[in-house]
Design a protein around this motif. Sequence first.
Motif, PDB file in Angstrom:
ATOM      1  N   PRO A  39       0.802  -1.227   0.000  1.00 24.60           N
ATOM      2  CA  PRO A  39       0.000   0.000   0.000  1.00 24.60           C
ATOM      3  C   PRO A  39       0.835   1.277   0.000  1.00 24.60           C
ATOM      4  CG  PRO A  39       0.109  -0.882   2.212  1.00 24.60           C
ATOM      5  CD  PRO A  39       0.886  -1.844   1.332  1.00 24.60           C
ATOM      6  N   VAL A  40       1.593   1.478  -1.061  1.00 22.22           N
ATOM      7  CA  VAL A  40       2.372   2.702  -1.232  1.00 22.22           C
ATOM      8  C   VAL A  40       2.143   3.242  -2.638  1.00 22.22           C
ATOM      9  CG1 VAL A  40       4.161   1.989   0.419  1.00 22.22           C
ATOM     10  CG2 VAL A  40       4.427   1.453  -2.011  1.00 22.22           C
ATOM     11  N   VAL A  41       2.507   4.498  -2.838  1.00 24.50           N
ATOM     12  CA  VAL A  41       2.422   5.091  -4.173  1.00 24.50           C
ATOM     13  C   VAL A  41       3.452   4.425  -5.073  1.00 24.50           C
ATOM     14  CG1 VAL A  41       2.781   7.198  -5.501  1.00 24.50           C
ATOM     15  CG2 VAL A  41       1.537   7.292  -3.332  1.00 24.50           C
ATOM     16  N   GLY A  42       3.009   3.971  -6.233  1.00 25.44           N
ATOM     17  CA  GLY A  42       3.916   3.278  -7.150  1.00 25.44           C
ATOM     18  C   GLY A  42       3.796   3.807  -8.563  1.00 25.44           C
ATOM     19  N   LEU A  43       4.867   3.664  -9.310  1.00 26.23           N
ATOM     20  CA  LEU A  43       4.888   3.989 -10.735  1.00 26.23           C
ATOM     21  C   LEU A  43       5.641   2.885 -11.449  1.00 26.23           C
ATOM     22  CD1 LEU A  43       4.330   6.014 -13.054  1.00 26.23           C
ATOM     23  CD2 LEU A  43       6.581   7.015 -12.578  1.00 26.23           C
ATOM     24  N   LEU A 256      10.374  -1.567 -15.023  1.00 26.68           N
ATOM     25  CA  LEU A 256      10.958  -0.821 -13.914  1.00 26.68           C
ATOM     26  C   LEU A 256       9.820  -0.439 -12.984  1.00 26.68           C
ATOM     27  CD1 LEU A 256      13.298   0.722 -12.500  1.00 26.68           C
ATOM     28  CD2 LEU A 256      12.718   2.681 -13.949  1.00 26.68           C
ATOM     29  N   ASN A 257       9.870  -0.905 -11.740  1.00 28.62           N
ATOM     30  CA  ASN A 257       8.896  -0.547 -10.714  1.00 28.62           C
ATOM     31  C   ASN A 257       9.524   0.447  -9.753  1.00 28.62           C
ATOM     32  OD1 ASN A 257       7.261  -2.500 -11.872  1.00 28.62           O
ATOM     33  ND2 ASN A 257       7.621  -4.018 -10.266  1.00 28.62           N
ATOM     34  N   LEU A 258       8.824   1.537  -9.505  1.00 34.68           N
ATOM     35  CA  LEU A 258       9.257   2.536  -8.519  1.00 34.68           C
ATOM     36  C   LEU A 258       8.195   2.597  -7.432  1.00 34.68           C
ATOM     37  CD1 LEU A 258      10.330   5.391 -10.970  1.00 34.68           C
ATOM     38  CD2 LEU A 258      11.855   3.813  -9.775  1.00 34.68           C
ATOM     39  N   GLN A 259       8.627   2.536  -6.181  1.00 34.18           N
ATOM     40  CA  GLN A 259       7.720   2.706  -5.046  1.00 34.18           C
ATOM     41  C   GLN A 259       8.218   3.842  -4.175  1.00 34.18           C
ATOM     42  OE1 GLN A 259       7.582  -1.196  -3.191  1.00 34.18           O
ATOM     43  NE2 GLN A 259       5.818  -1.808  -4.428  1.00 34.18           N
ATOM     44  N   PHE A 260       7.272   4.689  -3.768  1.00 35.14           N
ATOM     45  CA  PHE A 260       7.584   5.871  -2.990  1.00 35.14           C
ATOM     46  C   PHE A 260       7.002   5.724  -1.582  1.00 35.14           C
ATOM     47  CE2 PHE A 260       7.189   6.835  -7.461  1.00 35.14           C
ATOM     48  CZ  PHE A 260       8.359   7.527  -7.735  1.00 35.14           C
ATOM     49  N   PRO A 261       7.721   6.182  -0.563  1.00 40.36           N
ATOM     50  CA  PRO A 261       7.301   5.933   0.828  1.00 40.36           C
ATOM     51  C   PRO A 261       6.128   6.823   1.239  1.00 40.36           C
ATOM     52  CG  PRO A 261       9.251   7.305   0.806  1.00 40.36           C
ATOM     53  CD  PRO A 261       8.987   6.935  -0.625  1.00 40.36           C
TER      54      PRO A 261
END
Length: 265
Positions: A39-43, A256-261
Amino acid sequence: MKFSLKAFMTTLALSAAACTSLAETSSDDMNKSNNPLTPVVGLNLHDYITSSIFGTDETSNSFNLRGALPHATGGLPQLARMTIPYQTVPGPDGDQVSGLGDINIFDIFLVAGTETMQFGIGPYFIFPTASEDETGAGKWQAGASAVVMNPHPWGLLGGLLTYQHDFAGDEDRPTQNIATLQPFVIYNIPSGVYLRSTGIMFFNWETGDYYIPIGFGIGKVWKLETGITMNLFAEPQWTVAHEGVGVPNFQTFVGLNLQFPITAN
């Protein structure tokens, strides 16, 4: 249309790693970076490069820009995910047609689970946003999605199931009655590296067409001091069973998966 997405993602990841201090990457970080219920913001930047298609000598490419946003609408923890596809597919005259595909959104309700068993279920919507007939279905569609994930220190097991059926749209276009199942098999090895298999099984209940791919790939996870997690991977996938023409025989899934805290309030 040909992409150099793989080279782009490699350059991006290496550049970020070179210019940003890195934190130690744990097995939990690796699991969360591959878990669609995190459950975090992802791109996500995902590209399916299909180099062999049953029934034709043509190739295709599907690039998906995907964002995930946790929220607590109505006081219930949820995770919304929107995917914007850009397709390059065989055209009617032996050429290739490129354009925007049908945007899809699902909203997963995060059902209470345990540390080793996580559940989610929610509605699934597909919108007829395609810019070309060949890159979309021309139908408004709705259905449901369900996710089960089983994290372990050594990796991750789970599955993502979706079902969709059209309820409006172009009456001259084929009826959409489709289910997909994506298993997740992730095996963590040292230094943030992992092995993966996540081929999406596709079933068209209207025509009887289906295909079942098996993937085997490798990925690498970086945890930055800023809290951002980067996950770069490549996964060749072979279709081991199918019915019908026009379905993938061999494809390569790179991403490429990016997850932001950032989490839901």
